[in-house]
Design a protein around this motif. Structure first.
Motif, short mmCIF file in Angstrom:
data_model
loop_
_atom_site.label_atom_id
_atom_site.label_comp_id
_atom_site.label_asym_id
_atom_site.label_seq_id
_atom_site.Cartn_x
_atom_site.Cartn_y
_atom_site.Cartn_z
N ASN A 110 -6.65 -2.99 -0.23
CA ASN A 110 -5.94 -4.17 -0.70
C ASN A 110 -6.38 -5.44 0.04
O ASN A 110 -6.51 -6.50 -0.57
CB ASN A 110 -4.43 -3.98 -0.53
N TYR A 154 -3.43 3.03 -5.02
CA TYR A 154 -4.48 2.70 -4.06
C TYR A 154 -3.95 1.91 -2.85
O TYR A 154 -4.74 1.41 -2.05
CB TYR A 154 -5.60 1.89 -4.74
N THR A 155 -2.63 1.82 -2.72
CA THR A 155 -2.06 1.07 -1.60
C THR A 155 -2.49 1.64 -0.26
O THR A 155 -2.78 0.89 0.69
CB THR A 155 -0.52 1.07 -1.70
N SER A 156 -2.54 2.94 -0.16
CA SER A 156 -2.91 3.58 1.11
C SER A 156 -4.41 3.86 1.23
O SER A 156 -4.85 4.48 2.20
CB SER A 156 -2.13 4.89 1.28
N THR A 176 8.22 -4.88 -2.00
CA THR A 176 6.83 -4.52 -1.76
C THR A 176 6.28 -3.79 -2.98
O THR A 176 7.05 -3.17 -3.73
CB THR A 176 6.70 -3.63 -0.51
N TYR A 219 5.32 -8.71 -8.69
CA TYR A 219 6.14 -7.52 -8.45
C TYR A 219 6.83 -7.05 -9.73
O TYR A 219 6.83 -5.86 -10.06
CB TYR A 219 7.17 -7.82 -7.36
N SER A 251 3.85 -0.84 -4.35
CA SER A 251 3.18 0.38 -3.94
C SER A 251 2.45 0.97 -5.14
O SER A 251 3.07 1.39 -6.12
CB SER A 251 4.19 1.39 -3.38
N THR A 252 1.13 0.98 -5.07
CA THR A 252 0.31 1.52 -6.15
C THR A 252 -0.42 2.77 -5.67
O THR A 252 -0.29 3.17 -4.51
CB THR A 252 -0.73 0.48 -6.60
N THR A 271 0.51 -7.51 -2.59
CA THR A 271 -0.16 -6.22 -2.54
C THR A 271 -0.40 -5.73 -1.11
O THR A 271 -0.84 -4.59 -0.91
CB THR A 271 -1.52 -6.29 -3.26
N VAL A 272 -0.12 -6.59 -0.12
CA VAL A 272 -0.40 -6.22 1.28
C VAL A 272 0.85 -6.10 2.12
O VAL A 272 0.99 -5.17 2.91
CB VAL A 272 -1.36 -7.26 1.91
#
Length: 297
Positions: free
Chosen positions: A147, A132-134, A127, A57, A129-130, A216-217
């Protein structure tokens, strides 16, 4: 149409269970390696996983380092930290016949790491959040989060690497021999402290991998580690202690159990089902459900 919807739902639940169970599996492999050589359940493994989740993180937050790129650095840190923990805390206790001393050290280390994380990072959930997270792939109407898919791929690669290491390298074969019979391995000239140090290093390196996958999840906090190590122990009980592949399959089976029970019984029942299966296995098949079907690695 209704049959297709039911089939897609079942496939979705199975995929969710497999993808999340792989994270349990990689943690269980680390526990299995440490238990195999030292005959202790390293309860601090969960805290180490959360510690590496925080490292991931902060590498992302402070330096903009992508979590999957930071994985290489975190694994190296984990290998070094694992060897250092063994040399500094467990080397003396490992020479004693009373394994309760090592177990108590592991419990003390777990509480120490939890409290240090609380001091440095507070108990607030974090958490990552990148961009590509969604991101979600949807083949044939089945949702596969990017992820979780990456976590599964990383777990398979890590498991394959551990199996190759144990089977193809001299020190890996020494670890396997020590896991079978430490006294006989010592008589053959294998240094028990070196073997223990290597097992600890690899186990903690795998904790680093699990930490990145978790970060990442899901949101995480300093106290989530104990729950996670309990789930890894259940996976280990299912797969059978001493088998790398069995530990991975045990984690996947546990993930499937939680996914299916959460949907068909209720979200609050998934943990109850997991712990119930754990107790039943310990009572009726303590060697593990997969011990005959999975060859030791």
């Amino acid at each position: 149409m209704l049959e297709n919807m039911n089939l897609n739902l079942i496939i979705q639940l199975l995929i969710n269970g497999i993808l999340f169970g792989a994270m349990y599996g990689v943690a269980a492999i680390g526990l299995s390696l440490i238990f195999g050589t030292m005959r202790i359940m390293f309860l601090a493994q969960g805290s180490m996983i959360i510690l590496f989740a925080y490292v991931c993180y902060w590498l992302f937050t402070l330096f903009g380092l992508d979590p999957y790129l930071s994985l290489f650095l975190i694994v190296l840190i984990g290998l070094g930290l694992g060897a250092g923990i063994y040399q500094g805390l467990f080397k003396g206790a490992a020479a004693r016949e009373d394994k309760n001393i090592s177990l108590l050290i592991a419990v003390g280390l777990m509480f120490l790491v939890e409290n240090l994380m609380t001091v440095f990072w507070t108990a607030d959930p974090r958490t990552i959040s990148t961009g590509y997270t969604s991101l979600v792939f949807r083949p044939m109407g089945i949702s596969i989060p990017f992820n979780r898919l990456m976590g599964f791929i990383i777990t398979i690669l890590a498991t394959s690497g551990v199996i190759l290491f144990l089977k193809k390298t001299f020190i890996g074969m020494a670890v396997r021999a020590a896991a079978e019979d430490m006294e006989a391995a010592t008589l053959l000239g294998i240094n028990p402290h070196r073997v223990n140090s290597v097992a600890f290093a690899i186990g903690t390196g795998l904790a680093g991998i699990a930490g990145v996958e978790l970060a990442t999840v899901y949101p995480f906090d300093p106290f989530f580690g104990f729950i996670f190590v309990l789930k890894a122990m259940i996976a280990l009980a299912i797969g059978g202690i001493g088998s790398v592949l069995g530990a991975l399959l045990g984690g996947i089976i546990l993930g499937l159990l939680e996914s299916l029970s959460s949907f068909y019984i209720g979200g609050g029942w998934s943990d109850a089902v997991s712990y119930g299966v754990f107790l039943l296995i310990l009572m009726f098949r303590p060697e593990g459900l997969l011990v005959r079907s999975v060859k030791k690695a």
